[in-house]
Design an enzyme around this catalytic site. Structure first.
Site, PDB file in Angstrom:
ATOM      1  NE  ARG A  32      -3.802  -2.388   2.204  1.00 27.16           N
ATOM      2  CZ  ARG A  32      -3.786  -3.718   2.001  1.00 27.16           C
ATOM      3  NH1 ARG A  32      -2.641  -4.356   1.864  1.00 27.16           N
ATOM      4  NH2 ARG A  32      -4.920  -4.399   1.937  1.00 27.16           N
ATOM      5  NE  ARG A 127      -4.386 -16.835  -3.850  1.00 21.76           N
ATOM      6  CZ  ARG A 127      -3.862 -15.969  -2.976  1.00 21.76           C
ATOM      7  NH1 ARG A 127      -2.624 -15.520  -3.151  1.00 21.76           N
ATOM      8  NH2 ARG A 127      -4.570 -15.548  -1.963  1.00 21.76           N
ATOM      9  CG  ASP A 324      -2.011 -14.078   5.547  1.00 20.37           C
ATOM     10  OD1 ASP A 324      -2.809 -14.724   4.839  1.00 20.37           O
ATOM     11  OD2 ASP A 324      -1.702 -12.894   5.325  1.00 20.37           O
ATOM     12  CE  LYS A 351      -6.200 -16.218   2.767  1.00 16.17           C
ATOM     13  NZ  LYS A 351      -6.442 -14.799   2.498  1.00 16.17           N
ATOM     14  NE  ARG A 355      -1.178 -20.101   3.039  1.00 19.87           N
ATOM     15  CZ  ARG A 355      -0.970 -18.795   3.089  1.00 19.87           C
ATOM     16  NH1 ARG A 355      -1.747 -18.019   3.838  1.00 19.87           N
ATOM     17  NH2 ARG A 355       0.013 -18.252   2.388  1.00 19.87           N
ATOM     18  NE  ARG A 402       1.364 -15.569   4.874  1.00 20.17           N
ATOM     19  CZ  ARG A 402       2.155 -14.520   5.124  1.00 20.17           C
ATOM     20  NH1 ARG A 402       3.156 -14.627   5.980  1.00 20.17           N
ATOM     21  NH2 ARG A 402       1.940 -13.358   4.530  1.00 20.17           N
TER      22      ARG A 402
HETATM   23  C1  S3P Z   1      -4.036  -9.146   2.468  1.00 21.20           C
HETATM   24  C2  S3P Z   1      -5.263  -9.682   2.773  1.00 21.20           C
HETATM   25  C3  S3P Z   1      -5.483 -11.114   3.061  1.00 21.20           C
HETATM   26  C4  S3P Z   1      -4.177 -11.840   3.354  1.00 21.20           C
HETATM   27  C5  S3P Z   1      -3.093 -11.466   2.383  1.00 21.20           C
HETATM   28  C6  S3P Z   1      -2.812  -9.977   2.440  1.00 21.20           C
HETATM   29  C7  S3P Z   1      -3.923  -7.701   2.190  1.00 21.20           C
HETATM   30  O1  S3P Z   1      -6.081 -11.709   1.923  1.00 21.20           O
HETATM   31  O2  S3P Z   1      -4.385 -13.234   3.324  1.00 21.20           O
HETATM   32  O3  S3P Z   1      -1.890 -12.159   2.686  1.00 21.20           O
HETATM   33  O4  S3P Z   1      -2.796  -7.172   2.183  1.00 21.20           O
HETATM   34  O5  S3P Z   1      -4.963  -7.065   1.991  1.00 21.20           O
HETATM   35  P1  S3P Z   1      -7.678 -11.742   1.711  1.00 21.20           P
HETATM   36  O6  S3P Z   1      -8.145 -10.376   1.432  1.00 21.20           O
HETATM   37  O7  S3P Z   1      -7.856 -12.668   0.534  1.00 21.20           O
HETATM   38  O8  S3P Z   1      -8.219 -12.322   2.980  1.00 21.20           O
END
Ligand code: S3P
Length: 442
Positions: A32, A127, A324, A351, A355, A402
């Site tokens: 971000r 995905r 995670d 994921k 997982r 992970r």
């Molecule tokens: C993330 C949101 C999560 C997380 C990913 C990072 C993010 O995913 O599992 O590692 O940075 O917004 P989801 O939005 O699919 O839950």
């Protein structure tokens, strides 16, 4: 990934983890920080950025669309193009293994008059992208995904896009962020309703960059409204250490007898810190030292000492704040006294790998008693007795960083050690993981 062929590695049993360590910057915040800096008009400086492959994929895509993103000493400098100022990329945007880059970029592109193709590795290409395609299509973007709504995918943004109100059907910070980012260049108010709150780094950081954003609770749901088109101002961002990376060390220190480890500078945003709550419920000895604020995020140093763990029933309501961290929690559960039951974890199946299936198979391979259910795992712990470890077969990590790191931690607390089929994916989120683990343990 740096090498084309899998890199197997054996993680041997080790003695206590002691001393002080620092884990790399938070992955979510790093993505971000780069994206929002690229959308500001002027120069932003980022310190503590995670230099993992996922974040570097974000940096490369931003460069391909006209932003200047450069390392400068320990910091990163970004010269932004302004909201709506991205250029048409010349080639495909390579997202590597990174779901966060992909889904957030789809949001950014959806409200710009740009056509782009996004590609990813074998894991990312499986995905689901339908979860962002649905709301972003409502806003006017057009998509040509591969069968099943996957990458490679073509997006044609719509400018001006149409503001929407979107209630998230799955708890996903990536989907929330994709819609909010599309809202940045959309005239009017774009609203996201979250029945279950997810990580809020997008909201915190966008407010810091000067976006007009309202967050609140209505009828027990979290509501976020973004006013577009937004005008972002450059910022200096300090990225705290990643709690998801710290979790591997918190579990390692908890399960290896004699450990007393300080993990410095760990982000403890309540939407991310669920793992520490559950570990404490299991009896872990985790102390927060020097609690402070870093770049608008709560941070502390964590002192973790070995403790006898007990199995727990994990409340599914806490899952989004540790989504995670389940792979490494499962490792902690294999060493606990009694049974750990997890439910409500369907999201873990989409994921970087499935997982639930991957950890059930990997832990069974290492001698643990584990049962895979449709939406969780049931693990019968050893009561502190080391796991057997692997014998002839390496555990399969399915291009999932992970799974690899969790099973490396399991190796520390095993008799034979754990052989992992491929450690390359670790570099997506935690370069230097193995060296840090071996440096901290005797
Ligand atoms: C993330 C949101 C999560 C997380 C990913 C990072 C993010 O995913 O599992 O590692 O940075 O917004 P989801 O939005 O699919 O839950």
């Amino acid at each position: 990934m740096t090498a084309d062929t899998p890199q197997p590695r054996h993680f041997a049993p080790r003695g206590p983890l002691t001393g002080r360590i620092r884990v790399p910057g938070d992955k979510s915040i790093s993505h971000r920080a780069l994206m929002f800096s690229a959308l500001a008009v002027g120069r932003s400086r980022i310190s503590g950025l995670l230099e993992g492959e996922d974040v570097l994929a974000t940096a490369a895509a931003l460069r391909a669309m006209g932003a200047t993103v450069e390392r400068n000493g320990e910091d990163w400098i970004v010269d932004g193009v302004g909201v709506g100022g991205f250029l048409q990329p010349q080639g495909a945007l390579e997202m590597g293994n990174s779901g966060t880059s992909t889904r957030l970029f789809l949001g950014l592109l959806a409200s710009q008059g740009i056509t782009a193709v996004l590609t990813g590795d074998a894991s990312l290409s499986k995905r689901p992208m339908g979860r962002v395609i649905d709301p972003l299509s409502e806003m006017g973007a057009r998509f040509e995904p591969s069968p099943g709504g996957t990458l490679p995918l073509l997006i044609e943004g719509m400018e001006p896009a149409v503001p929407i109100t979107y209630r998230l059907p799955v708890a996903s910070a990536q989907v929330k962020s994709a819609v909010l980012l599309a809202g940045l260049n959309t005239p009017g108010i774009t609203t996201v309703i979250e029945p279950v709150p997810t990580r809020d780094h997008t909201e915190r950081m966008l407010a810091g960059f000067g976006a007009q954003l309202d967050t609140g609770e209505e009828d027990g749901e979290r509501v976020v409204r973004i006013h577009g088109p937004a005008d972002l101002k450059p910022c200096n961002v300090t990225v705290p250490g990643d709690p998801s990376s710290a979790a591997f060390f918190a579990v390692a220190a908890s399960i290896v007898p004699g450990s007393d480890l300080v993990i410095e500078n760990v982000g403890l945003n309540p939407t991310r810190a669920g793992i520490f709550t559950v570990l404490r419920q299991m009896g872990a000895d985790i102390e927060e030292l020097d609690a402070r604020d870093v770049g608008g995020e709560p941070v502390a140093d964590l002192r973790v000492r070995h403790a006898a763990l007990s199995g727990v029933e994990v409340d599914p309501a806490i899952a989004p704040s540790m989504i995670d961290e389940f792979p490494v929690l499962f490792v902690a559960a294999t060493l606990a006294e009694g049974t750990t039951v997890t439910t409500g974890l369907d999201e873990l199946r989409v994921k970087e790998s499935d997982r639930l299936a991957a950890m059930a198979a990997a832990l069974a391979e290492a001698g643990a008693k584990v049962k895979e259910m449709p939406d969780g795992l049931v693990i019968h712990g050893s009561g502190g007795k080391p796991l057997r470890g692997t014998t002839d077969t390496a555990v399969a990590t399915h291009l999932d960083h992970r799974i690899a790191m969790s099973m490396a931690v399991a190796g520390l607390a095993s008799s034979n050690g754990v052989e992992i089929d491929d450690v390359r994916p670790i570099a997506t989120s935690f370069p230097g993981f193995a060296a840090l683990l071996y440096g901290a343990s005797a």
